[in-house]
Design a protein around this motif. Structure first.
Motif, PDB file in Angstrom:
ATOM      1  N   PHE A  41       0.837  -1.204   0.000  1.00 41.52           N
ATOM      2  CA  PHE A  41       0.000   0.000   0.000  1.00 41.52           C
ATOM      3  C   PHE A  41       0.870   1.252   0.000  1.00 41.52           C
ATOM      4  O   PHE A  41       0.625   2.194  -0.766  1.00 41.52           O
ATOM      5  CB  PHE A  41      -0.929   0.014   1.220  1.00 41.52           C
ATOM      6  CG  PHE A  41      -1.472   1.377   1.514  1.00 41.52           C
ATOM      7  CD1 PHE A  41      -2.453   1.931   0.709  1.00 41.52           C
ATOM      8  CD2 PHE A  41      -0.978   2.122   2.573  1.00 41.52           C
ATOM      9  CE1 PHE A  41      -2.940   3.208   0.961  1.00 41.52           C
ATOM     10  CE2 PHE A  41      -1.457   3.397   2.828  1.00 41.52           C
ATOM     11  CZ  PHE A  41      -2.445   3.934   2.023  1.00 41.52           C
ATOM     12  N   MET A  42       1.890   1.280   0.849  1.00 41.26           N
ATOM     13  CA  MET A  42       2.732   2.467   0.940  1.00 41.26           C
ATOM     14  C   MET A  42       3.483   2.718  -0.366  1.00 41.26           C
ATOM     15  O   MET A  42       3.640   3.869  -0.792  1.00 41.26           O
ATOM     16  CB  MET A  42       3.672   2.366   2.134  1.00 41.26           C
ATOM     17  CG  MET A  42       2.907   2.455   3.453  1.00 41.26           C
ATOM     18  SD  MET A  42       3.930   2.544   4.910  1.00 41.26           S
ATOM     19  CE  MET A  42       4.617   4.187   4.745  1.00 41.26           C
ATOM     20  N   THR A  43       3.917   1.666  -1.025  1.00 43.03           N
ATOM     21  CA  THR A  43       4.592   1.815  -2.316  1.00 43.03           C
ATOM     22  C   THR A  43       3.636   2.391  -3.348  1.00 43.03           C
ATOM     23  O   THR A  43       3.987   3.322  -4.089  1.00 43.03           O
ATOM     24  CB  THR A  43       5.148   0.456  -2.787  1.00 43.03           C
ATOM     25  OG1 THR A  43       6.112   0.001  -1.828  1.00 43.03           O
ATOM     26  CG2 THR A  43       5.801   0.564  -4.143  1.00 43.03           C
ATOM     27  N   ARG A  44       2.421   1.870  -3.411  1.00 41.58           N
ATOM     28  CA  ARG A  44       1.422   2.384  -4.365  1.00 41.58           C
ATOM     29  C   ARG A  44       1.070   3.836  -4.065  1.00 41.58           C
ATOM     30  O   ARG A  44       0.953   4.666  -4.974  1.00 41.58           O
ATOM     31  CB  ARG A  44       0.160   1.521  -4.329  1.00 41.58           C
ATOM     32  CG  ARG A  44       0.330   0.166  -5.012  1.00 41.58           C
ATOM     33  CD  ARG A  44      -0.925  -0.704  -4.995  1.00 41.58           C
ATOM     34  NE  ARG A  44      -2.145   0.043  -5.250  1.00 41.58           N
ATOM     35  CZ  ARG A  44      -3.295  -0.167  -4.612  1.00 41.58           C
ATOM     36  NH1 ARG A  44      -3.391  -1.099  -3.688  1.00 41.58           N
ATOM     37  NH2 ARG A  44      -4.366   0.539  -4.891  1.00 41.58           N
ATOM     38  N   LEU A  45       0.897   4.155  -2.791  1.00 39.60           N
ATOM     39  CA  LEU A  45       0.566   5.517  -2.404  1.00 39.60           C
ATOM     40  C   LEU A  45       1.700   6.480  -2.767  1.00 39.60           C
ATOM     41  O   LEU A  45       1.459   7.568  -3.295  1.00 39.60           O
ATOM     42  CB  LEU A  45       0.273   5.592  -0.904  1.00 39.60           C
ATOM     43  CG  LEU A  45      -0.111   6.968  -0.378  1.00 39.60           C
ATOM     44  CD1 LEU A  45      -1.403   7.472  -1.016  1.00 39.60           C
ATOM     45  CD2 LEU A  45      -0.226   6.934   1.135  1.00 39.60           C
ATOM     46  N   CYS A  46       2.924   6.063  -2.527  1.00 39.30           N
ATOM     47  CA  CYS A  46       4.086   6.890  -2.855  1.00 39.30           C
ATOM     48  C   CYS A  46       4.139   7.174  -4.352  1.00 39.30           C
ATOM     49  O   CYS A  46       4.342   8.323  -4.768  1.00 39.30           O
ATOM     50  CB  CYS A  46       5.365   6.206  -2.388  1.00 39.30           C
ATOM     51  SG  CYS A  46       6.850   7.176  -2.669  1.00 39.30           S
ATOM     52  N   ARG A  47       3.964   6.157  -5.161  1.00 38.30           N
ATOM     53  CA  ARG A  47       3.972   6.344  -6.618  1.00 38.30           C
ATOM     54  C   ARG A  47       2.887   7.329  -7.051  1.00 38.30           C
ATOM     55  O   ARG A  47       3.113   8.200  -7.889  1.00 38.30           O
ATOM     56  CB  ARG A  47       3.784   5.015  -7.335  1.00 38.30           C
ATOM     57  CG  ARG A  47       4.995   4.127  -7.283  1.00 38.30           C
ATOM     58  CD  ARG A  47       4.773   2.857  -8.086  1.00 38.30           C
ATOM     59  NE  ARG A  47       5.855   1.924  -7.864  1.00 38.30           N
ATOM     60  CZ  ARG A  47       5.708   0.617  -7.744  1.00 38.30           C
ATOM     61  NH1 ARG A  47       4.511   0.072  -7.845  1.00 38.30           N
ATOM     62  NH2 ARG A  47       6.742  -0.167  -7.540  1.00 38.30           N
ATOM     63  N   PHE A  48       1.713   7.203  -6.470  1.00 39.03           N
ATOM     64  CA  PHE A  48       0.608   8.096  -6.804  1.00 39.03           C
ATOM     65  C   PHE A  48       0.916   9.531  -6.385  1.00 39.03           C
ATOM     66  O   PHE A  48       0.767  10.472  -7.168  1.00 39.03           O
ATOM     67  CB  PHE A  48      -0.687   7.611  -6.127  1.00 39.03           C
ATOM     68  CG  PHE A  48      -1.815   8.577  -6.267  1.00 39.03           C
ATOM     69  CD1 PHE A  48      -2.516   8.679  -7.465  1.00 39.03           C
ATOM     70  CD2 PHE A  48      -2.181   9.386  -5.209  1.00 39.03           C
ATOM     71  CE1 PHE A  48      -3.566   9.583  -7.599  1.00 39.03           C
ATOM     72  CE2 PHE A  48      -3.229  10.290  -5.332  1.00 39.03           C
ATOM     73  CZ  PHE A  48      -3.917  10.381  -6.534  1.00 39.03           C
ATOM     74  N   MET A  49       1.338   9.715  -5.151  1.00 36.70           N
ATOM     75  CA  MET A  49       1.560  11.055  -4.618  1.00 36.70           C
ATOM     76  C   MET A  49       2.744  11.760  -5.265  1.00 36.70           C
ATOM     77  O   MET A  49       2.780  12.988  -5.306  1.00 36.70           O
ATOM     78  CB  MET A  49       1.747  11.002  -3.094  1.00 36.70           C
ATOM     79  CG  MET A  49       0.488  10.611  -2.331  1.00 36.70           C
ATOM     80  SD  MET A  49      -0.890  11.778  -2.575  1.00 36.70           S
ATOM     81  CE  MET A  49      -0.262  13.206  -1.708  1.00 36.70           C
ATOM     82  N   GLU A  50       3.716  11.018  -5.763  1.00 34.92           N
ATOM     83  CA  GLU A  50       4.874  11.644  -6.387  1.00 34.92           C
ATOM     84  C   GLU A  50       4.616  12.053  -7.834  1.00 34.92           C
ATOM     85  O   GLU A  50       5.485  12.619  -8.484  1.00 34.92           O
ATOM     86  CB  GLU A  50       6.101  10.735  -6.285  1.00 34.92           C
ATOM     87  CG  GLU A  50       6.659  10.692  -4.872  1.00 34.92           C
ATOM     88  CD  GLU A  50       7.933   9.889  -4.752  1.00 34.92           C
ATOM     89  OE1 GLU A  50       8.155   8.964  -5.552  1.00 34.92           O
ATOM     90  OE2 GLU A  50       8.710  10.187  -3.826  1.00 34.92           O
ATOM     91  N   GLY A  51       3.417  11.805  -8.333  1.00 30.94           N
ATOM     92  CA  GLY A  51       3.039  12.284  -9.656  1.00 30.94           C
ATOM     93  C   GLY A  51       2.613  13.741  -9.582  1.00 30.94           C
ATOM     94  O   GLY A  51       2.463  14.313  -8.502  1.00 30.94           O
TER      95      GLY A  51
END
Length: 73
Positions: A41-51
């Motif tokens: 979850f944290m990896t997916r959230l990080c990828r999303f937020m860094e866009g």
């Protein structure tokens, strides 16, 4: 991290922050899989937020700790 969260709770507008907590009764044998789920979850959230256009730095913290038996197994 926890001290920063306390300061943020008192000084940062609610629209710019989020605090969430959950207390649950669990089967401790599921802990290894739960840790994997949190990391994914944290990896997916990080990828999303860094866009998008980056203008702020945020931290996400997830704590999975036992509360029963004084925090000891």
């Amino acid at each position: 991290f926890l001290n920063q969260a306390l300061v943020a709770l008192q000084t940062i507008p609610q629209e710019e922050r989020d605090f969430a907590a959950m207390t649950m009764c669990v089967d401790p044998r599921r802990l290894p899989e739960a840790k994997v789920m949190v990391r994914k979850f944290m990896t997916r959230l990080c990828r999303f937020m860094e866009g998008g256009v980056k203008q702020e730095v945020y931290r996400v913290s997830v704590n999975l700790i036992p509360l029963s038996k004084g925090g000891k197994n």
